[in-house]
Design a protein around this motif. Structure first.
Motif, PDB file in Angstrom:
ATOM      1  N   VAL A  52       0.835  -1.208   0.000  1.00  0.00           N
ATOM      2  CA  VAL A  52       0.000   0.000   0.000  1.00  0.00           C
ATOM      3  C   VAL A  52       0.868   1.256   0.000  1.00  0.00           C
ATOM      4  N   LEU A  53       1.933   1.272   0.796  1.00  0.00           N
ATOM      5  CA  LEU A  53       2.802   2.449   0.857  1.00  0.00           C
ATOM      6  C   LEU A  53       3.557   2.675  -0.447  1.00  0.00           C
ATOM      7  N   LEU A  54       4.056   1.600  -1.069  1.00  0.00           N
ATOM      8  CA  LEU A  54       4.751   1.756  -2.345  1.00  0.00           C
ATOM      9  C   LEU A  54       3.804   2.256  -3.427  1.00  0.00           C
ATOM     10  N   ASP A  55       2.562   1.767  -3.419  1.00  0.00           N
ATOM     11  CA  ASP A  55       1.565   2.246  -4.375  1.00  0.00           C
ATOM     12  C   ASP A  55       1.264   3.722  -4.140  1.00  0.00           C
ATOM     13  N   SER A  56       1.177   4.114  -2.866  1.00  0.00           N
ATOM     14  CA  SER A  56       0.928   5.519  -2.529  1.00  0.00           C
ATOM     15  C   SER A  56       2.080   6.413  -3.001  1.00  0.00           C
ATOM     16  N   LEU A  57       3.323   5.923  -2.861  1.00  0.00           N
ATOM     17  CA  LEU A  57       4.477   6.703  -3.315  1.00  0.00           C
ATOM     18  C   LEU A  57       4.501   6.839  -4.836  1.00  0.00           C
ATOM     19  N   LYS A  58       4.023   5.802  -5.552  1.00  0.00           N
ATOM     20  CA  LYS A  58       3.949   5.902  -7.012  1.00  0.00           C
ATOM     21  C   LYS A  58       2.941   6.961  -7.431  1.00  0.00           C
ATOM     22  N   ARG A  59       1.810   7.007  -6.724  1.00  0.00           N
ATOM     23  CA  ARG A  59       0.769   7.983  -7.065  1.00  0.00           C
ATOM     24  C   ARG A  59       1.110   9.392  -6.577  1.00  0.00           C
ATOM     25  N   ASN A  60       1.827   9.487  -5.467  1.00  0.00           N
ATOM     26  CA  ASN A  60       2.179  10.778  -4.867  1.00  0.00           C
ATOM     27  C   ASN A  60       3.666  10.787  -4.547  1.00  0.00           C
ATOM     28  N   PRO A  61       4.518  10.947  -5.556  1.00  0.00           N
ATOM     29  CA  PRO A  61       5.958  10.887  -5.288  1.00  0.00           C
ATOM     30  C   PRO A  61       6.419  12.046  -4.398  1.00  0.00           C
ATOM     31  N   LEU A  62       7.473  11.774  -3.675  1.00  0.00           N
ATOM     32  CA  LEU A  62       8.040  12.808  -2.807  1.00  0.00           C
ATOM     33  C   LEU A  62       8.684  13.887  -3.667  1.00  0.00           C
ATOM     34  N   PRO A  63       8.682  15.134  -3.200  1.00  0.00           N
ATOM     35  CA  PRO A  63       9.305  16.199  -3.986  1.00  0.00           C
ATOM     36  C   PRO A  63      10.817  16.012  -4.050  1.00  0.00           C
ATOM     37  N   LYS A  64      11.386  16.431  -5.171  1.00  0.00           N
ATOM     38  CA  LYS A  64      12.842  16.371  -5.336  1.00  0.00           C
ATOM     39  C   LYS A  64      13.421  17.693  -4.835  1.00  0.00           C
ATOM     40  N   HIS A  65      14.387  17.610  -3.972  1.00  0.00           N
ATOM     41  CA  HIS A  65      15.028  18.812  -3.434  1.00  0.00           C
ATOM     42  C   HIS A  65      16.439  18.906  -3.992  1.00  0.00           C
ATOM     43  N   GLU A  66      16.797  20.102  -4.411  1.00  0.00           N
ATOM     44  CA  GLU A  66      18.156  20.313  -4.890  1.00  0.00           C
ATOM     45  C   GLU A  66      19.013  20.833  -3.748  1.00  0.00           C
ATOM     46  N   LYS A  67      20.208  20.282  -3.665  1.00  0.00           N
ATOM     47  CA  LYS A  67      21.122  20.694  -2.609  1.00  0.00           C
ATOM     48  C   LYS A  67      21.763  22.020  -3.004  1.00  0.00           C
ATOM     49  N   PRO A  68      21.746  23.011  -2.120  1.00  0.00           N
ATOM     50  CA  PRO A  68      22.399  24.284  -2.449  1.00  0.00           C
ATOM     51  C   PRO A  68      23.918  24.116  -2.437  1.00  0.00           C
ATOM     52  N   GLU A  69      24.592  25.094  -2.994  1.00  0.00           N
ATOM     53  CA  GLU A  69      26.059  25.069  -2.981  1.00  0.00           C
ATOM     54  C   GLU A  69      26.544  25.180  -1.544  1.00  0.00           C
ATOM     55  N   PHE A  70      27.681  24.553  -1.302  1.00  0.00           N
ATOM     56  CA  PHE A  70      28.258  24.661   0.030  1.00  0.00           C
ATOM     57  C   PHE A  70      28.732  26.096   0.264  1.00  0.00           C
ATOM     58  N   PRO A  71      28.553  26.602   1.476  1.00  0.00           N
ATOM     59  CA  PRO A  71      29.031  27.957   1.756  1.00  0.00           C
ATOM     60  C   PRO A  71      30.554  28.000   1.781  1.00  0.00           C
ATOM     61  N   ASN A  72      31.106  29.119   1.347  1.00  0.00           N
ATOM     62  CA  ASN A  72      32.552  29.314   1.368  1.00  0.00           C
ATOM     63  C   ASN A  72      32.861  30.254   2.531  1.00  0.00           C
ATOM     64  N   TYR A  73      33.339  29.668   3.600  1.00  0.00           N
ATOM     65  CA  TYR A  73      33.634  30.460   4.794  1.00  0.00           C
ATOM     66  C   TYR A  73      35.046  31.045   4.732  1.00  0.00           C
ATOM     67  N   HIS A  74      35.763  30.789   3.659  1.00  0.00           N
ATOM     68  CA  HIS A  74      37.145  31.241   3.555  1.00  0.00           C
ATOM     69  C   HIS A  74      37.283  32.436   2.607  1.00  0.00           C
ATOM     70  N   LYS A  75      36.197  33.085   2.316  1.00  0.00           N
ATOM     71  CA  LYS A  75      36.268  34.267   1.449  1.00  0.00           C
ATOM     72  C   LYS A  75      37.068  35.348   2.167  1.00  0.00           C
ATOM     73  N   ALA A  76      37.758  36.109   1.398  1.00  0.00           N
ATOM     74  CA  ALA A  76      38.530  37.220   1.975  1.00  0.00           C
ATOM     75  C   ALA A  76      37.557  38.253   2.519  1.00  0.00           C
ATOM     76  N   THR A  77      37.817  38.722   3.721  1.00  0.00           N
ATOM     77  CA  THR A  77      36.957  39.747   4.306  1.00  0.00           C
ATOM     78  C   THR A  77      37.552  41.112   3.939  1.00  0.00           C
ATOM     79  N   PRO A  78      36.693  42.062   3.635  1.00  0.00           N
ATOM     80  CA  PRO A  78      37.208  43.396   3.276  1.00  0.00           C
ATOM     81  C   PRO A  78      37.925  44.031   4.456  1.00  0.00           C
ATOM     82  N   PRO A  79      38.991  44.787   4.203  1.00  0.00           N
ATOM     83  CA  PRO A  79      39.724  45.440   5.312  1.00  0.00           C
ATOM     84  C   PRO A  79      38.847  46.489   5.968  1.00  0.00           C
ATOM     85  N   ARG A  80      39.113  46.769   7.203  1.00  0.00           N
ATOM     86  CA  ARG A  80      38.326  47.771   7.945  1.00  0.00           C
ATOM     87  C   ARG A  80      39.011  49.070   8.006  1.00  0.00           C
TER      88      ARG A  80
END
Length: 80
Positions: A52-80
């Motif tokens: 029953v659950l597999l049939d339900s998943l065929k009729r109502n598939p789960l949404p596909k989510h795209e993974k965002p880009e990884f954050p870059n924490y090593h960007k140069a910070t502007p001088p103060r």
């Protein structure tokens, strides 16, 4: 040392009807537990649930989510 008791309380359900003790939830899908299948190590209730659950998943598939880009924490910070 045992004893027997009789219910002395009553309750009602959400449909405003008096209910009885030891009556479980009525199943949505009734599955016959065939003793021959159980002896073979199969579980008819579990198999039906998976079907029953597999049939339900065929009729109502789960949404596909795209993974965002990884954050870059090593960007140069502007001088103060």
């Amino acid at each position: 040392g045992g004893s027997v008791t009789a219910p002395n309380l009553a309750f009602y359900n959400t449909e405003k009807q008096w209910d009885v003790e030891n009556h479980g939830t009525t199943p949505d899908i009734e599955v016959e537990n065939d003793p021959a299948l159980v002896r073979q190590g199969r579980d008819p209730q579990l198999e039906k649930a998976v079907e029953v659950l597999l049939d339900s998943l065929k009729r109502n598939p789960l949404p596909k989510h795209e993974k965002p880009e990884f954050p870059n924490y090593h960007k140069a910070t502007p001088p103060r």
